[in-house]
Design a protein around this motif. Structure first.
Motif, PDB file in Angstrom:
ATOM      1  N   ARG A  43      31.320 -18.495  21.007  1.00 40.74           N
ATOM      2  CA  ARG A  43      30.436 -17.288  20.496  1.00 40.74           C
ATOM      3  C   ARG A  43      30.429 -18.329  18.791  1.00 40.74           C
ATOM      4  N   LEU A  44      29.268 -17.806  18.018  1.00 39.17           N
ATOM      5  CA  LEU A  44      28.695 -18.259  16.893  1.00 39.17           C
ATOM      6  C   LEU A  44      28.461 -17.156  16.039  1.00 39.17           C
ATOM      7  N   VAL A  45      28.533 -18.197  14.832  1.00 34.96           N
ATOM      8  CA  VAL A  45      29.049 -17.678  13.211  1.00 34.96           C
ATOM      9  C   VAL A  45      28.196 -18.120  12.899  1.00 34.96           C
ATOM     10  N   MET A  46      27.205 -17.779  11.526  1.00 37.29           N
ATOM     11  CA  MET A  46      26.846 -17.890  10.970  1.00 37.29           C
ATOM     12  C   MET A  46      26.482 -16.955   9.963  1.00 37.29           C
ATOM     13  N   SER A  48      25.002 -16.773   5.310  1.00 39.77           N
ATOM     14  CA  SER A  48      24.882 -16.960   4.201  1.00 39.77           C
ATOM     15  C   SER A  48      25.106 -16.038   3.085  1.00 39.77           C
ATOM     16  N   THR A  49      24.555 -15.411   1.507  1.00 32.37           N
ATOM     17  CA  THR A  49      24.909 -15.068   0.283  1.00 32.37           C
ATOM     18  C   THR A  49      23.536 -13.550   1.305  1.00 32.37           C
ATOM     19  N   GLN A  50      22.592 -13.929   1.821  1.00 32.91           N
ATOM     20  CA  GLN A  50      22.304 -13.005   2.485  1.00 32.91           C
ATOM     21  C   GLN A  50      22.072 -11.872   4.002  1.00 32.91           C
ATOM     22  N   PHE A  51      22.670 -13.082   4.676  1.00 28.86           N
ATOM     23  CA  PHE A  51      22.648 -12.698   5.765  1.00 28.86           C
ATOM     24  C   PHE A  51      23.652 -12.907   6.499  1.00 28.86           C
ATOM     25  N   GLU A  52      24.273 -12.391   7.954  1.00 29.15           N
ATOM     26  CA  GLU A  52      25.217 -12.501   8.671  1.00 29.15           C
ATOM     27  C   GLU A  52      24.956 -12.424  10.013  1.00 29.15           C
ATOM     28  N   LEU A  53      24.667 -14.183  10.824  1.00 32.49           N
ATOM     29  CA  LEU A  53      24.536 -13.934  12.263  1.00 32.49           C
ATOM     30  C   LEU A  53      25.509 -14.065  13.035  1.00 32.49           C
ATOM     31  N   VAL A  54      26.123 -13.087  14.149  1.00 27.94           N
ATOM     32  CA  VAL A  54      26.804 -13.742  15.274  1.00 27.94           C
ATOM     33  C   VAL A  54      26.985 -13.621  16.768  1.00 27.94           C
ATOM     34  N   GLY A  55      26.219 -14.440  17.427  1.00 25.23           N
ATOM     35  CA  GLY A  55      26.241 -14.850  18.623  1.00 25.23           C
ATOM     36  C   GLY A  55      27.228 -14.643  19.749  1.00 25.23           C
ATOM     37  N   ARG A  56      27.064 -14.280  21.008  1.00 27.50           N
ATOM     38  CA  ARG A  56      27.978 -14.630  22.055  1.00 27.50           C
ATOM     39  C   ARG A  56      26.867 -15.501  22.763  1.00 27.50           C
ATOM     40  N   LEU A  57      27.752 -16.168  23.543  1.00 23.38           N
ATOM     41  CA  LEU A  57      26.988 -16.818  24.864  1.00 23.38           C
ATOM     42  C   LEU A  57      26.611 -15.857  26.074  1.00 23.38           C
ATOM     43  N   GLU A  58      25.712 -15.713  26.484  1.00 19.82           N
ATOM     44  CA  GLU A  58      25.858 -15.196  28.023  1.00 19.82           C
ATOM     45  C   GLU A  58      24.759 -15.183  29.323  1.00 19.82           C
ATOM     46  N   GLY A  59      25.262 -15.663  30.150  1.00 24.48           N
ATOM     47  CA  GLY A  59      24.504 -16.044  30.972  1.00 24.48           C
ATOM     48  C   GLY A  59      23.110 -16.917  30.367  1.00 24.48           C
ATOM     49  N   ASP A  60      22.140 -16.456  30.330  1.00 21.85           N
ATOM     50  CA  ASP A  60      20.853 -17.196  30.852  1.00 21.85           C
ATOM     51  C   ASP A  60      20.799 -17.389  28.768  1.00 21.85           C
ATOM     52  N   GLY A  61      21.088 -17.288  27.881  1.00 21.27           N
ATOM     53  CA  GLY A  61      21.624 -17.275  26.178  1.00 21.27           C
ATOM     54  C   GLY A  61      22.318 -16.032  25.459  1.00 21.27           C
ATOM     55  N   LEU A  62      22.070 -16.218  24.627  1.00 22.42           N
ATOM     56  CA  LEU A  62      22.671 -16.005  22.869  1.00 22.42           C
ATOM     57  C   LEU A  62      22.129 -13.813  22.775  1.00 22.42           C
ATOM     58  N   HIS A  63      23.521 -13.997  22.565  1.00 20.43           N
ATOM     59  CA  HIS A  63      23.213 -11.724  22.450  1.00 20.43           C
ATOM     60  C   HIS A  63      23.246 -11.611  20.717  1.00 20.43           C
ATOM     61  N   LEU A  64      22.278 -11.565  20.267  1.00 18.00           N
ATOM     62  CA  LEU A  64      22.839 -11.893  18.408  1.00 18.00           C
ATOM     63  C   LEU A  64      23.152 -10.465  17.479  1.00 18.00           C
ATOM     64  N   PHE A  65      23.678 -10.747  17.253  1.00 17.74           N
ATOM     65  CA  PHE A  65      24.016  -9.643  15.584  1.00 17.74           C
ATOM     66  C   PHE A  65      23.634 -10.229  14.672  1.00 17.74           C
ATOM     67  N   LEU A 131      28.150 -23.805  18.140  1.00 23.36           N
ATOM     68  CA  LEU A 131      28.802 -23.230  19.004  1.00 23.36           C
ATOM     69  C   LEU A 131      29.164 -23.899  19.952  1.00 23.36           C
ATOM     70  N   ASP A 132      30.324 -24.282  19.898  1.00 22.72           N
ATOM     71  CA  ASP A 132      31.141 -24.668  21.386  1.00 22.72           C
ATOM     72  C   ASP A 132      31.495 -24.026  22.200  1.00 22.72           C
ATOM     73  N   VAL A 133      30.726 -24.821  23.457  1.00 23.84           N
ATOM     74  CA  VAL A 133      30.669 -24.215  24.697  1.00 23.84           C
ATOM     75  C   VAL A 133      31.954 -25.089  25.428  1.00 23.84           C
ATOM     76  N   HIS A 134      32.353 -24.225  26.090  1.00 20.52           N
ATOM     77  CA  HIS A 134      33.737 -25.009  27.173  1.00 20.52           C
ATOM     78  C   HIS A 134      33.449 -24.435  28.358  1.00 20.52           C
TER      79      HIS A 134
END
Length: 184
Positions: A43-46, A48-65, A131-134
């Protein structure tokens, strides 16, 4: 008239065995344990004061919210560009309001610095994170060592409770017999 009085707790012991489920009646504990012990995607969590971006590594890329940090409302009309492992990726908006960033090359095991550039009609922001890939083996969590009812791990407890219950019944019956002798 001699009347034997049974202790009030005796009926509780007789119905108490209903709490132990037999084989095939786990009520979902094994399924819940499998869910808890299954490996999670990196998972990826980033934020700031304006935005929050959360992502999950899935196969060929990142699925982001992408959400507005203040209101937690989804931001669906942004331009999202990621820089990860030397790759510049423009994330494409999905129909469900999320974004998908397709990787040109899969990420190997390791930790990666990620930089996201967010552009909307009113604002822009630069987010950073890791992003820590295990490896799948490293993400696997060993099941708990507690034994389930189907593994007979409860047997010593049941035998101990039965022994205590029998000792109390014998004690109560002897006391009642002794009191009847004294009264006679």
């Amino acid at each position: 008239m001699n009347k034997i009085m049974l202790p009030v707790w005796l009926p509780l012991l007789l119905v108490g065995h209903a709490a132990f489920a037999g084989d095939g009646h786990d009520h979902g504990e094994e399924k819940a344990a499998a869910t808890v012990n299954s490996p999670a995607a990196p998972r990826l969590v980033m934020e700031s004061t304006q935005f929050e971006l959360v992502g999950r590594l899935e196969g060929d890329g990142l699925h982001l919210f992408l959400d507005d940090h203040a209101s937690n409302a989804p931001v669906t009309d942004a331009s999202v560009e990621l820089e990860i492992a030397g790759q510049r990726i423009n994330a494409e908006a999905e129909a469900d309001g999320s974004y998908h960033a397709a990787l040109a090359h899969p990420l190997s095991e390791g930790e990666y610095a990620v930089m996201a550039t967010i552009l909307t009609g009113e604002t822009s922001d630069l987010l950073t994170g890791d992003l820590d890939v295990h490896a799948v083996e490293a993400m696997h969590v060993e099941p708990a060592t507690a034994t389930s009812a189907s593994g007979w791990g409860f047997l010593p407890w049941v035998l101990g409770l039965v022994f205590i219950a029998l000792a109390l019944v014998v004690f109560t019956l002897r006391r009642d017999r002794h009191q009847r002798r004294v009264q006679a």
